[in-house]
Design a protein around this motif. Structure first.
Motif, PDB file in Angstrom:
ATOM      1  N   LEU A  32       0.813  -1.213   0.000  1.00  0.00           N
ATOM      2  CA  LEU A  32       0.000   0.000   0.000  1.00  0.00           C
ATOM      3  C   LEU A  32       0.849   1.267   0.000  1.00  0.00           C
ATOM      4  O   LEU A  32       0.589   2.209  -0.754  1.00  0.00           O
ATOM      5  CB  LEU A  32      -0.942  -0.011   1.220  1.00  0.00           C
ATOM      6  CG  LEU A  32      -1.806   1.251   1.378  1.00  0.00           C
ATOM      7  CD1 LEU A  32      -2.714   1.457   0.177  1.00  0.00           C
ATOM      8  CD2 LEU A  32      -2.651   1.166   2.646  1.00  0.00           C
ATOM      9  N   ASP A  33       1.870   1.315   0.838  1.00  0.00           N
ATOM     10  CA  ASP A  33       2.661   2.545   0.936  1.00  0.00           C
ATOM     11  C   ASP A  33       3.352   2.879  -0.384  1.00  0.00           C
ATOM     12  O   ASP A  33       3.397   4.033  -0.799  1.00  0.00           O
ATOM     13  CB  ASP A  33       3.702   2.427   2.061  1.00  0.00           C
ATOM     14  CG  ASP A  33       3.070   2.726   3.411  1.00  0.00           C
ATOM     15  OD1 ASP A  33       1.942   3.280   3.416  1.00  0.00           O
ATOM     16  OD2 ASP A  33       3.674   2.392   4.439  1.00  0.00           O
ATOM     17  N   GLU A  34       3.879   1.842  -1.050  1.00  0.00           N
ATOM     18  CA  GLU A  34       4.556   2.087  -2.334  1.00  0.00           C
ATOM     19  C   GLU A  34       3.572   2.592  -3.377  1.00  0.00           C
ATOM     20  O   GLU A  34       3.884   3.500  -4.167  1.00  0.00           O
ATOM     21  CB  GLU A  34       5.226   0.799  -2.833  1.00  0.00           C
ATOM     22  CG  GLU A  34       6.490   0.439  -2.064  1.00  0.00           C
ATOM     23  CD  GLU A  34       7.030  -0.916  -2.495  1.00  0.00           C
ATOM     24  OE1 GLU A  34       7.345  -1.064  -3.690  1.00  0.00           O
ATOM     25  OE2 GLU A  34       7.103  -1.819  -1.634  1.00  0.00           O
ATOM     26  N   VAL A  35       2.373   2.002  -3.374  1.00  0.00           N
ATOM     27  CA  VAL A  35       1.365   2.441  -4.348  1.00  0.00           C
ATOM     28  C   VAL A  35       0.936   3.866  -4.058  1.00  0.00           C
ATOM     29  O   VAL A  35       0.811   4.701  -4.969  1.00  0.00           O
ATOM     30  CB  VAL A  35       0.151   1.482  -4.326  1.00  0.00           C
ATOM     31  CG1 VAL A  35      -0.997   2.043  -5.165  1.00  0.00           C
ATOM     32  CG2 VAL A  35       0.555   0.106  -4.844  1.00  0.00           C
ATOM     33  N   LYS A  36       0.746   4.189  -2.808  1.00  0.00           N
ATOM     34  CA  LYS A  36       0.339   5.548  -2.428  1.00  0.00           C
ATOM     35  C   LYS A  36       1.392   6.559  -2.906  1.00  0.00           C
ATOM     36  O   LYS A  36       1.068   7.614  -3.430  1.00  0.00           O
ATOM     37  CB  LYS A  36       0.179   5.631  -0.910  1.00  0.00           C
ATOM     38  CG  LYS A  36      -0.495   6.907  -0.444  1.00  0.00           C
ATOM     39  CD  LYS A  36      -0.495   7.020   1.065  1.00  0.00           C
ATOM     40  CE  LYS A  36       0.521   8.067   1.464  1.00  0.00           C
ATOM     41  NZ  LYS A  36       0.826   8.109   2.877  1.00  0.00           N
ATOM     42  N   LYS A  37       2.674   6.182  -2.720  1.00  0.00           N
ATOM     43  CA  LYS A  37       3.752   7.080  -3.120  1.00  0.00           C
ATOM     44  C   LYS A  37       3.738   7.269  -4.650  1.00  0.00           C
ATOM     45  O   LYS A  37       3.839   8.396  -5.155  1.00  0.00           O
ATOM     46  CB  LYS A  37       5.079   6.468  -2.672  1.00  0.00           C
ATOM     47  CG  LYS A  37       6.227   7.444  -2.646  1.00  0.00           C
ATOM     48  CD  LYS A  37       7.381   6.902  -1.798  1.00  0.00           C
ATOM     49  CE  LYS A  37       8.663   7.631  -2.178  1.00  0.00           C
ATOM     50  NZ  LYS A  37       9.657   6.761  -2.826  1.00  0.00           N
ATOM     51  N   ALA A  38       3.574   6.172  -5.378  1.00  0.00           N
ATOM     52  CA  ALA A  38       3.573   6.250  -6.846  1.00  0.00           C
ATOM     53  C   ALA A  38       2.414   7.110  -7.339  1.00  0.00           C
ATOM     54  O   ALA A  38       2.562   7.912  -8.275  1.00  0.00           O
ATOM     55  CB  ALA A  38       3.484   4.845  -7.430  1.00  0.00           C
ATOM     56  N   LEU A  39       1.248   6.979  -6.694  1.00  0.00           N
ATOM     57  CA  LEU A  39       0.102   7.796  -7.099  1.00  0.00           C
ATOM     58  C   LEU A  39       0.319   9.253  -6.720  1.00  0.00           C
ATOM     59  O   LEU A  39      -0.073  10.170  -7.458  1.00  0.00           O
ATOM     60  CB  LEU A  39      -1.182   7.262  -6.454  1.00  0.00           C
ATOM     61  CG  LEU A  39      -1.654   5.910  -6.987  1.00  0.00           C
ATOM     62  CD1 LEU A  39      -2.833   5.390  -6.160  1.00  0.00           C
ATOM     63  CD2 LEU A  39      -2.044   6.004  -8.454  1.00  0.00           C
ATOM     64  N   GLY A  40       0.969   9.478  -5.599  1.00  0.00           N
ATOM     65  CA  GLY A  40       1.287  10.848  -5.176  1.00  0.00           C
ATOM     66  C   GLY A  40       2.156  11.546  -6.200  1.00  0.00           C
ATOM     67  O   GLY A  40       1.994  12.744  -6.456  1.00  0.00           O
ATOM     68  N   GLU A  41       3.079  10.787  -6.814  1.00  0.00           N
ATOM     69  CA  GLU A  41       3.961  11.383  -7.821  1.00  0.00           C
ATOM     70  C   GLU A  41       3.201  11.823  -9.074  1.00  0.00           C
ATOM     71  O   GLU A  41       3.680  12.650  -9.853  1.00  0.00           O
ATOM     72  CB  GLU A  41       5.089  10.403  -8.169  1.00  0.00           C
ATOM     73  CG  GLU A  41       6.169  10.401  -7.083  1.00  0.00           C
ATOM     74  CD  GLU A  41       7.060   9.176  -7.145  1.00  0.00           C
ATOM     75  OE1 GLU A  41       6.964   8.401  -8.121  1.00  0.00           O
ATOM     76  OE2 GLU A  41       7.845   8.990  -6.193  1.00  0.00           O
ATOM     77  N   LEU A  42       2.000  11.230  -9.276  1.00  0.00           N
ATOM     78  CA  LEU A  42       1.161  11.649 -10.411  1.00  0.00           C
ATOM     79  C   LEU A  42       0.235  12.802 -10.024  1.00  0.00           C
ATOM     80  O   LEU A  42      -0.643  13.178 -10.803  1.00  0.00           O
ATOM     81  CB  LEU A  42       0.286  10.474 -10.875  1.00  0.00           C
ATOM     82  CG  LEU A  42       0.977   9.276 -11.519  1.00  0.00           C
ATOM     83  CD1 LEU A  42      -0.061   8.211 -11.837  1.00  0.00           C
ATOM     84  CD2 LEU A  42       1.706   9.698 -12.786  1.00  0.00           C
ATOM     85  N   ASN A  43       0.393  13.326  -8.809  1.00  0.00           N
ATOM     86  CA  ASN A  43      -0.476  14.380  -8.281  1.00  0.00           C
ATOM     87  C   ASN A  43      -1.935  13.940  -8.136  1.00  0.00           C
ATOM     88  O   ASN A  43      -2.842  14.758  -8.270  1.00  0.00           O
ATOM     89  CB  ASN A  43      -0.400  15.647  -9.140  1.00  0.00           C
ATOM     90  CG  ASN A  43       0.962  16.289  -9.031  1.00  0.00           C
ATOM     91  OD1 ASN A  43       1.549  16.313  -7.932  1.00  0.00           O
ATOM     92  ND2 ASN A  43       1.474  16.766 -10.150  1.00  0.00           N
ATOM     93  N   ILE A  44      -2.124  12.671  -7.900  1.00  0.00           N
ATOM     94  CA  ILE A  44      -3.465  12.205  -7.561  1.00  0.00           C
ATOM     95  C   ILE A  44      -3.799  12.742  -6.173  1.00  0.00           C
ATOM     96  O   ILE A  44      -3.032  12.587  -5.233  1.00  0.00           O
ATOM     97  CB  ILE A  44      -3.511  10.664  -7.549  1.00  0.00           C
ATOM     98  CG1 ILE A  44      -3.300  10.114  -8.953  1.00  0.00           C
ATOM     99  CG2 ILE A  44      -4.833  10.150  -6.971  1.00  0.00           C
ATOM    100  CD1 ILE A  44      -4.398  10.458  -9.926  1.00  0.00           C
ATOM    101  N   GLU A  45      -4.941  13.409  -6.027  1.00  0.00           N
ATOM    102  CA  GLU A  45      -5.182  14.145  -4.788  1.00  0.00           C
ATOM    103  C   GLU A  45      -6.072  13.415  -3.790  1.00  0.00           C
ATOM    104  O   GLU A  45      -6.320  13.934  -2.710  1.00  0.00           O
ATOM    105  CB  GLU A  45      -5.761  15.511  -5.128  1.00  0.00           C
ATOM    106  CG  GLU A  45      -4.727  16.343  -5.856  1.00  0.00           C
ATOM    107  CD  GLU A  45      -5.085  17.809  -5.891  1.00  0.00           C
ATOM    108  OE1 GLU A  45      -6.250  18.097  -6.223  1.00  0.00           O
ATOM    109  OE2 GLU A  45      -4.212  18.627  -5.591  1.00  0.00           O
TER     110      GLU A  45
END
Lengths: 112, 431
Positions: free
Chosen positions: A13-26
């Protein structure tokens, strides 16, 4: 607008959250879920009594995003959640009619 | 002048000794009072947590509540009639008389029949905590399906009709098993065999839980169970070492044998399960620990440390076989293995006392088979049989009677929903 629904291994979960954060998913919604696919379950033994546990714990992530962003979101999740072993999970993409931000009543993409 | 002063001091100390009511020893009293509190801790929260972690989450509160309710019910029963029935003046070797009804005559003076160096009330309290934990143990056999109202009545009847007489037989002055020469240091027969036999009877009368052997019923919170096992181990030093009824060498021996047997049993259960099932489990280690505590109980103050290790090592293996192999073979639903661990472990401990007891450890005991006398073993076997049969039979009668009068089990729907909501309108976990 699409909803990307990903069922992944909980420890990813943490890795996925980080990857989505890099796409500026809010925003995203995360749920602890149980289920099985090809991985099936495992057995547990209590005082010699063996149980098949069919439903394994997984985490479900739901992200609603624009049509253009959808492939990037899917790629980010796939990249971050993959271990290459059976049980990595699945991603489903679902069309979304509309969305509303409750605070301002903004609609559609503006509501994301 | 200084001579006069020291003479005065001597007089003063003699006077204080005389005042120190009739032979009460402060060290002994302190230890027995602390031990009493330790044995209380075994029931609540020790046993309560041990059991409640093993049930499904919908029954966690109902299971915790059983132990706490027993503590309240038996505390009062013991003060009113229980102590008198167990330790009152003997009637025919079978039961105590009503002389101590309402603790009449049970005061601060010691009762030399039982413990000459502690207040009679301290002895009574210490025994009370044994009377409390015994019916609480039985609850493991009928977990997750008994009506709370029926449970309360059962506890009161069982304590009065089974525990009090059996305690008298074994420990009461004039009790027939005591006079016969069977020995039980801290309650192998009185506590564990009687509760184990009752547990088997209860599992048979109440029947299996809905879905037993077909549905998954894993323990819902093993950390609770392990905390409970730790508290049981801790409290058991009061149970066994406290049974020396004094702060003395015998207490230290019982402390040592208790710890050694327990360690051995924890490891042996773990090892046997590892060989049989391929993995060492935490529940197995915790279960072995309890099996060892049970098995050393009758022997704690009669055997040495080497014997206690053997008793413990065997206890872990024997109880594992009874729980993991024998129980599924017969198919009875002794849900949390009250019979499988307390009954079977208690029987093994009482037999082992007949093998390993040594008068070199405790002159008040008797020589066992390995000290060259087979007589004790025979007496132990008879005591085991008598306690088991009596408890099993009377428990059957009580439960069948209650079933007819008020019903023992919750309804099928209630069982599905769980005891917490249906019996108590509460939930253990709000998410």
């Amino acid at each position: 607008m699409k909803k990307v629904e990903a069922i992944i291994k909980p420890f990813k979960l943490d890795e996925v959250k980080k990857a989505l954060g890099e796409l500026n998913i809010e925003g995203m919604t995360v749920t602890e879920v149980k289920g099985f696919g090809r991985q099936k379950g495992h057995s547990e033994v209590y005082r010699g009594a063996e149980y098949m546990v069919d439903f394994l714990p997984k985490v479900k992530i739901e992200v609603v995003t624009s049509d253009e962003m959808t492939p990037k979101v899917v790629a980010a999740i796939t990249g971050a959640a993959k271990t290459g072993k059976i049980g990595d999970g699945k991603i489903f993409i679902i069309p979304v009619d509309d969305g509303v931000r409750i605070r301002t009543s903004e609609r559609g993409i503006d509501a994301l | 002048m200084s001579k006069l002063f020291s003479a005065f001091l001597i007089c003063l100390s003699l006077a204080t000794d005389a005042l120190a009511d009739g032979g009460v020893d402060t060290g002994d009293t302190a230890w027995v009072l602390v031990s009493t509190a330790l044995v209380l801790l075994m029931t609540a929260p020790g046993l309560a947590l041990f059991y409640s972690g093993m049930v499904r989450r919908k029954n966690v509160l109902g299971t915790l509540m059983q132990s706490f309710a027993v503590l309240c019910v038996v505390s009062i029963q013991w003060v009113l009639i229980g102590y008198s029935l167990a330790f009152g003046p003997d009637r025919l070797g079978l039961i105590g008389g009503f002389e101590f009804f309402g603790l009449n005559g049970v005061g601060q003076e010691p009762n030399p029949d039982y413990a000459a160096t502690i207040p009679h009330q301290a002895f009574m309290l210490f025994q009370m905590m044994f009377a409390v934990i015994t019916p609480a143990l039985i609850a493991g056999a009928f977990a997750e399906r008994m009506k709370f109202s029926a449970f309360l009545i059962f506890t009161l009847l069982w304590t009065t009709l089974v525990y009090d007489p059996v305690a008298h037989w074994v420990w009461g002055v004039g009790g027939w098993l005591r006079d016969f020469g069977a020995i039980d240091f801290a309650g192998g027969a009185v506590v564990h065999i009687s509760s184990g036999a009752a547990a088997l009877a209860a599992a048979l009368v109440l029947g299996r839980r809905k879905g037993y052997m077909t549905e998954i019923m894993p323990p819902h919170n093993l950390p609770l169970t392990v905390i409970g096992a730790g508290l049981l181990w801790f409290g058991w030093f009061g149970f066994n070492a406290g049974s020396a009824l004094g702060a003395n060498g015998l207490a230290a021996t019982a402390f040592l044998t208790t710890n050694t047997a327990t360690a051995g049993a924890g490891l042996s259960w773990m090892a046997v399960e590892w060989l049989h099932r391929g993995k060492p489990t935490l529940l197995g280690l915790a279960s072995g620990i309890v099996a060892g505590l049970v098995a050393i109980t009758p022997a704690a103050g009669f055997v040495g440390p080497a014997s206690s290790l053997l008793i413990g090592l065997a206890a872990g293996a024997i109880c594992y076989v009874s729980v993991a192999i024998v129980k599924p073979l017969f198919g009875y639903d002794d849900s949390l293995d009250a019979f499988g661990i307390h009954g079977v472990g208690g029987i093994w401990g009482a037999v082992a006392t007949g093998f390993f007891a040594s008068t070199a450890i405790n002159a008040a005991g008797a020589p066992g088979l390995f000290s060259g006398s087979g007589a004790l073993l025979g007496k132990q076997l008879l005591a085991i049989g008598a306690c088991f049969l009596y408890s099993f039979t009377i428990t059957m009668v009580i439960l069948k009677g209650l079933d007819m009068v008020m019903g023992l089990r919750v309804g099928k729907d209630e069982e599905m929903q769980g005891l917490d909501i249906t019996q108590h309108s509460e939930s253990g976990y709000s998410l």
